[in-house]
Design a protein around this motif. Structure first.
Motif, PDB file in Angstrom:
ATOM      1  N   PRO A   1     -35.308 -82.566 -50.171  1.00 56.25           N
ATOM      2  CA  PRO A   1     -34.402 -81.577 -50.780  1.00 56.25           C
ATOM      3  C   PRO A   1     -34.890 -80.133 -50.712  1.00 56.25           C
ATOM      4  N   MET A   2     -35.688 -79.801 -49.709  1.00 52.14           N
ATOM      5  CA  MET A   2     -36.129 -78.411 -49.582  1.00 52.14           C
ATOM      6  C   MET A   2     -34.965 -77.518 -49.169  1.00 52.14           C
ATOM      7  N   ILE A   3     -34.840 -76.399 -49.858  1.00 49.07           N
ATOM      8  CA  ILE A   3     -33.808 -75.412 -49.536  1.00 49.07           C
ATOM      9  C   ILE A   3     -34.386 -74.326 -48.631  1.00 49.07           C
ATOM     10  N   ALA A   4     -35.569 -73.851 -48.970  1.00 52.48           N
ATOM     11  CA  ALA A   4     -36.169 -72.766 -48.179  1.00 52.48           C
ATOM     12  C   ALA A   4     -37.642 -72.632 -48.521  1.00 52.48           C
ATOM     13  N   LYS A   5     -38.332 -71.894 -47.666  1.00 49.59           N
ATOM     14  CA  LYS A   5     -39.703 -71.471 -47.926  1.00 49.59           C
ATOM     15  C   LYS A   5     -39.695 -69.949 -47.988  1.00 49.59           C
ATOM     16  N   LEU A   6     -40.155 -69.407 -49.112  1.00 50.65           N
ATOM     17  CA  LEU A   6     -40.243 -67.964 -49.273  1.00 50.65           C
ATOM     18  C   LEU A   6     -41.673 -67.553 -48.924  1.00 50.65           C
ATOM     19  N   VAL A   7     -41.818 -66.774 -47.869  1.00 49.25           N
ATOM     20  CA  VAL A   7     -43.137 -66.416 -47.353  1.00 49.25           C
ATOM     21  C   VAL A   7     -43.305 -64.908 -47.461  1.00 49.25           C
ATOM     22  N   VAL A   8     -44.459 -64.481 -47.977  1.00 51.10           N
ATOM     23  CA  VAL A   8     -44.695 -63.056 -48.177  1.00 51.10           C
ATOM     24  C   VAL A   8     -46.133 -62.713 -47.793  1.00 51.10           C
ATOM     25  N   HIS A   9     -46.321 -61.487 -47.278  1.00 51.24           N
ATOM     26  CA  HIS A   9     -47.651 -61.018 -46.863  1.00 51.24           C
ATOM     27  C   HIS A   9     -47.909 -59.644 -47.462  1.00 51.24           C
ATOM     28  N   GLY A  10     -49.114 -59.473 -48.005  1.00 51.20           N
ATOM     29  CA  GLY A  10     -49.522 -58.186 -48.554  1.00 51.20           C
ATOM     30  C   GLY A  10     -50.914 -57.822 -48.096  1.00 51.20           C
ATOM     31  N   LYS A  11     -51.343 -56.618 -48.442  1.00 48.70           N
ATOM     32  CA  LYS A  11     -52.657 -56.144 -47.996  1.00 48.70           C
ATOM     33  C   LYS A  11     -53.790 -56.906 -48.662  1.00 48.70           C
ATOM     34  N   ASP A  12     -53.535 -57.450 -49.871  1.00 43.66           N
ATOM     35  CA  ASP A  12     -54.535 -58.258 -50.566  1.00 43.66           C
ATOM     36  C   ASP A  12     -53.796 -59.275 -51.428  1.00 43.66           C
ATOM     37  N   ARG A  13     -54.559 -60.136 -52.111  1.00 49.11           N
ATOM     38  CA  ARG A  13     -53.925 -61.220 -52.873  1.00 49.11           C
ATOM     39  C   ARG A  13     -53.041 -60.700 -54.003  1.00 49.11           C
ATOM     40  N   ALA A  14     -53.503 -59.687 -54.720  1.00 51.17           N
ATOM     41  CA  ALA A  14     -52.736 -59.170 -55.849  1.00 51.17           C
ATOM     42  C   ALA A  14     -51.392 -58.601 -55.407  1.00 51.17           C
ATOM     43  N   SER A  15     -51.385 -57.817 -54.337  1.00 51.56           N
ATOM     44  CA  SER A  15     -50.128 -57.222 -53.873  1.00 51.56           C
ATOM     45  C   SER A  15     -49.206 -58.284 -53.298  1.00 51.56           C
ATOM     46  N   ALA A  16     -49.772 -59.279 -52.617  1.00 44.30           N
ATOM     47  CA  ALA A  16     -48.946 -60.360 -52.074  1.00 44.30           C
ATOM     48  C   ALA A  16     -48.322 -61.179 -53.197  1.00 44.30           C
ATOM     49  N   LEU A  17     -49.089 -61.427 -54.257  1.00 44.23           N
ATOM     50  CA  LEU A  17     -48.564 -62.199 -55.375  1.00 44.23           C
ATOM     51  C   LEU A  17     -47.467 -61.445 -56.110  1.00 44.23           C
ATOM     52  N   ASN A  18     -47.639 -60.152 -56.273  1.00 46.38           N
ATOM     53  CA  ASN A  18     -46.580 -59.336 -56.887  1.00 46.38           C
ATOM     54  C   ASN A  18     -45.311 -59.385 -56.049  1.00 46.38           C
ATOM     55  N   ALA A  19     -45.465 -59.326 -54.739  1.00 46.69           N
ATOM     56  CA  ALA A  19     -44.303 -59.386 -53.850  1.00 46.69           C
ATOM     57  C   ALA A  19     -43.614 -60.747 -53.947  1.00 46.69           C
ATOM     58  N   LEU A  20     -44.400 -61.819 -54.062  1.00 49.23           N
ATOM     59  CA  LEU A  20     -43.810 -63.150 -54.212  1.00 49.23           C
ATOM     60  C   LEU A  20     -42.996 -63.239 -55.494  1.00 49.23           C
ATOM     61  N   ARG A  21     -43.526 -62.718 -56.575  1.00 51.98           N
ATOM     62  CA  ARG A  21     -42.795 -62.729 -57.847  1.00 51.98           C
ATOM     63  C   ARG A  21     -41.469 -61.989 -57.717  1.00 51.98           C
ATOM     64  N   GLU A  22     -41.502 -60.844 -57.017  1.00 50.11           N
ATOM     65  CA  GLU A  22     -40.273 -60.066 -56.845  1.00 50.11           C
ATOM     66  C   GLU A  22     -39.263 -60.828 -55.990  1.00 50.11           C
ATOM     67  N   MET A  23     -39.740 -61.499 -54.950  1.00 50.97           N
ATOM     68  CA  MET A  23     -38.845 -62.281 -54.094  1.00 50.97           C
ATOM     69  C   MET A  23     -38.173 -63.402 -54.891  1.00 50.97           C
ATOM     70  N   LEU A  24     -38.940 -64.079 -55.720  1.00 48.33           N
ATOM     71  CA  LEU A  24     -38.390 -65.167 -56.525  1.00 48.33           C
ATOM     72  C   LEU A  24     -37.357 -64.638 -57.515  1.00 48.33           C
ATOM     73  N   ALA A  25     -37.624 -63.476 -58.088  1.00 50.52           N
ATOM     74  CA  ALA A  25     -36.696 -62.895 -59.056  1.00 50.52           C
ATOM     75  C   ALA A  25     -35.390 -62.460 -58.403  1.00 50.52           C
ATOM     76  N   ARG A  26     -35.404 -62.247 -57.097  1.00 52.00           N
ATOM     77  CA  ARG A  26     -34.198 -61.798 -56.378  1.00 52.00           C
ATOM     78  C   ARG A  26     -33.519 -62.928 -55.614  1.00 52.00           C
ATOM     79  N   THR A  27     -33.979 -64.151 -55.803  1.00 54.71           N
ATOM     80  CA  THR A  27     -33.386 -65.312 -55.132  1.00 54.71           C
ATOM     81  C   THR A  27     -32.382 -65.984 -56.056  1.00 54.71           C
ATOM     82  N   GLU A  28     -31.196 -66.266 -55.547  1.00 49.74           N
ATOM     83  CA  GLU A  28     -30.124 -66.846 -56.367  1.00 49.74           C
ATOM     84  C   GLU A  28     -29.579 -68.109 -55.707  1.00 49.74           C
ATOM     85  N   VAL A  29     -29.535 -69.191 -56.481  1.00 43.63           N
ATOM     86  CA  VAL A  29     -28.967 -70.460 -56.015  1.00 43.63           C
ATOM     87  C   VAL A  29     -28.086 -71.019 -57.117  1.00 43.63           C
ATOM     88  N   ALA A  30     -26.881 -71.397 -56.771  1.00 43.51           N
ATOM     89  CA  ALA A  30     -25.982 -72.037 -57.726  1.00 43.51           C
ATOM     90  C   ALA A  30     -25.285 -73.211 -57.043  1.00 43.51           C
TER      91      ALA A  30
END
Length: 654
Positions: free
Chosen positions: A393-422
């Motif tokens: 039941p996988m819908i997608a893989k959200l993949v993100v890259h940043g200059k370091d772990r902290a920036s990449a993790l912040n970007a992942l959080r933002e991507m998840l917050a902007r993802t909508e499924v109904a």
């Protein structure tokens, strides 16, 4: 390079291979089952061939039909993707016997690593450290139980074939060994057709770190650094990252050298992954990791490696299979930045991560990467597609890259917050909670992290009054795009001499909601919540929040959380059977694998009643309360979502 290849897979991995093939000027042939006739990978490919009914055993596991499709369309090679036939050495033999190229390792390499026990014996001979345990050929319960005592509890029972956490059980006490062994064998048999297992020492605070390796047909082998896949639920990966947090230069050197040594020991060609279990109880140390297994294929999480190395692993697969040498030497492969991959699934995290089905009535991903980051959305579905009970039941893989772990993790959080499924229950909120977890953010991750924090990670706060008001407004369509301040531009809020009010009934969980929505002349909307509140609670909304209406429902998005409300049809009859409290229904489509109770039994809350097999995993269905069983499903029954599995004798009935 090949002129045309066939992809013996479906979903997001088929789409992923097609994109790289298109970049290289290689034509593609897709295969599809009945359920996938209109799937995205079918649309993207240059050609498509139907190979059978929806069940995988009648379509995607039919190697003969896949090879016939390749020959009929003039394909020169077959890419297996992952799962299905990707690690089946017999299929590789059949492909090569048909005069086709298998885009992957040789059958001999797959056989060498296909059974965990034999692979570990081979690695021991090659000088690669392996987990202490029993990897022998004998599989009698008395012997295995004896070996478990020798190893020392806790131990881990693992299927010798396959992967993905199927056929795996942790056992903490000798009294539990027999039942755990039976469950592991049943699950392994169902998933891999092989019920044999091995027993290993369970490592305290284990981390799952794996190395991407690549070999060619000229004796060359390289690594592309490591990935950390420790964030797991039920032994299945949730969020992966590269490189591993806290990795020391000494340990990286030792682990990657061991990985390359393992690949060379079996003359490996193509993409592969060497998986290690790491004892992180005292940090990462060069002498505290052990070989677990090798995946002789591309991994689901390969995009994080691509993001930190700049290498297209699928392109390398095609080039190696076409007879080329490795495109880069070890010294030319560099590590840059940090990447995360989050697996977006149709599943109910609050109910033990039960797989879900449904139609994706609304599916929206971020339009652009967060500032300072790069992103990829790997998916095989579109809005309007259905999540089938036949496949993962996988819908997608959200993949993100940043200059370091902290920036990449912040970007992942933002991507998840902007993802909508109904349209289906999904794990977006769970992924966001995990990405925000303090231990995860600190890189203090082990395979038990999710289990320890599961209650907090899966808890969804009740919708606020503002969310309920937004749902009521969305249910009227009054705030939909195109509404204007001028009341004459829409009839949704107009009436002679006064504001028109609409009464809306909603349902969220067990709560019935009554609201009154009015359109104001200044373009705002007033929502009065009349029930279940004791007093009327009024909210003014100028614009509609992130919300979507779909058949019979409204979903309001707040960050990564989607609150879904039912909009009852006033003309529909109440489902008296569904409202009955004296029954227990199937949470998903599946097979009743084992029944542990009978009609007339007196049961207590939490007592296991039956085992439901779905997605090749076993799910224990327990009594929700004390009671007496009036009726229970038959062993071997195939049930759909919502089917009554158990009926209880209600109070006052005999």
């Amino acid at each position: 390079m090949f002129g045309k290849i066939l992809i013996a897979n479906r979903g997001e991995i088929a789409c992923r291979v097609i994109r790289t093939a298109r970049k290289l000027g290689v034509r593609t042939v897709a295969v599809y089952s009945d359920a996938d006739a209109k799937a995205l990978h079918v649309e993207m490919a240059d050609e498509a061939v139907h190979i059978g009914p929806s069940p995988v055993g009648e379509s995607y596991l039919r190697g003969d039909r896949i090879i016939a499709a390749a020959l009929a369309t003039g394909a020169e090679a077959i890419h297996p993707g992952y799962g299905f036939l990707s690690e089946n050495p017999n299929f590789v033999d059949q492909v090569t016997a048909a005069g086709l190229v298998f885009i992957g390792p040789s059958a001999a390499s797959i056989r060498a690593m296909g059974l965990k026990d034999a692979a570990k014996r081979l690695m021991e001979k090659a000088g690669v450290p392996v987990v202490p345990g029993y990897h022998g050929e004998a599989h009698e319960i008395v012997l295995l139980a004896s070996k478990a005592r020798e190893i020392g509890y806790p131990v881990l029972i693992k299927a010798r074939a396959g992967g993905g956490g199927k056929g795996m059980r942790r056992v903490d006490h000798p009294d539990d060994f027999s039942e755990a062994l039976s469950g592991a064998r049943r699950e392994a048999k169902a998933a891999f057709g092989d019920d044999r297992v091995l027993v290993e020492k369970y490592v305290d605070k284990p981390r799952h770190i794996e190395c991407q390796v690549f070999g060619d047909n000229f004796g060359n082998a390289v690594h592309l650094f490591e990935r950390d896949c420790s964030a797991q639920r039920r032994h299945q990966k949730v969020i992966e990252e590269a490189p591993a947090p806290g990795m020391t230069p000494a340990m990286r050197k030792a682990m990657t050298e061991a990985a390359v040594k393992a690949a060379k020991a079996i003359h490996y060609s193509g993409a592969g992954t060497i998986e290690f279990i790491v004892d992180a109880s005292e940090g990462l140390k060069a002498d505290r990791f052990w070989f677990m297994e090798m995946n002789t294929r591309l991994q689901v999480e390969h995009p994080v490696t691509e993001m930190v190395t700049g290498v297209d692993l699928v392109e390398w697969q095609l080039r190696i299979a076409a007879g080329e040498k490795l495109p880069k030497t070890q010294g030319e492969i560099a590590l840059a930045g940090h990447a995360f991959e989050a697996r977006l699934y149709a599943e109910d995290a609050a109910k033990g991560f039960l797989p879900a089905t449904g139609t994706l009535h609304h599916l929206k991903f971020p339009d652009a990467a967060p500032e300072g980051a790069a992103m990829r959305i790997e998916t095989g579905v579109r809005a309007g597609d259905a999540i089938s009970p036949f496949y993962d039941p996988m819908i997608a893989k959200l993949v993100v890259h940043g200059k370091d772990r902290a920036s990449a993790l912040n970007a992942l959080r933002e991507m998840l917050a902007r993802t909508e499924v109904a349209g289906s229950t999904v794990n977006t909120a769970f992924l966001a909670a995990l990405a925000a977890d303090a231990d995860f953010a600190a890189g203090d991750v082990d395979t038990g992290l999710i289990g320890r924090h599961q209650e907090a990670l899966t808890a969804i706060p009740a919708p606020s009054d503002e969310t309920i008001a937004a749902a009521a407004l969305a249910a009227t369509d009054a705030g939909a795009p195109g509404s204007a301040v001028d009341p004459w531009s829409t009839l949704s809020g107009y009436a002679h001499f006064h504001t028109l009010a609409r009464r809306i009934r909603l349902r969220h969980g067990e709560e019935n909601i009554l609201a009154r929505v009015s359109a104001r002349p200044d373009g705002r909307f007033q929502v009065a919540l009349e029930a279940p509140h004791d007093a009327v609670n009024t909210h003014d909304l100028r614009t509609m929040p992130r919300a979507v209406r779909w058949p019979g429902h409204v979903t309001v998005f707040e960050g990564a959380v989607g609150y879904t409300f039912t909009v009852p049809d006033p003309l529909a009859k109440a489902d008296e059977a569904g409202a009955a409290s004296g029954s227990l229904r199937a949470p998903m489509p599946g097979l009743v694998k084992l029944v542990r109770a009978a009609t007339g039994d007196v049961v207590i809350k939490g007592q296991p009643l039956l085992i439901l097999e779905a997605m090749k995993m076993e799910h224990t269905i327990a009594a929700p309360h004390d009671g007496v069983i009036a009726e229970i499903a038959a062993e071997g029954a195939q049930v759909s979502d919502g089917t009554v599995l158990v009926r209880f004798v209600e109070d006052g009935q005999g």
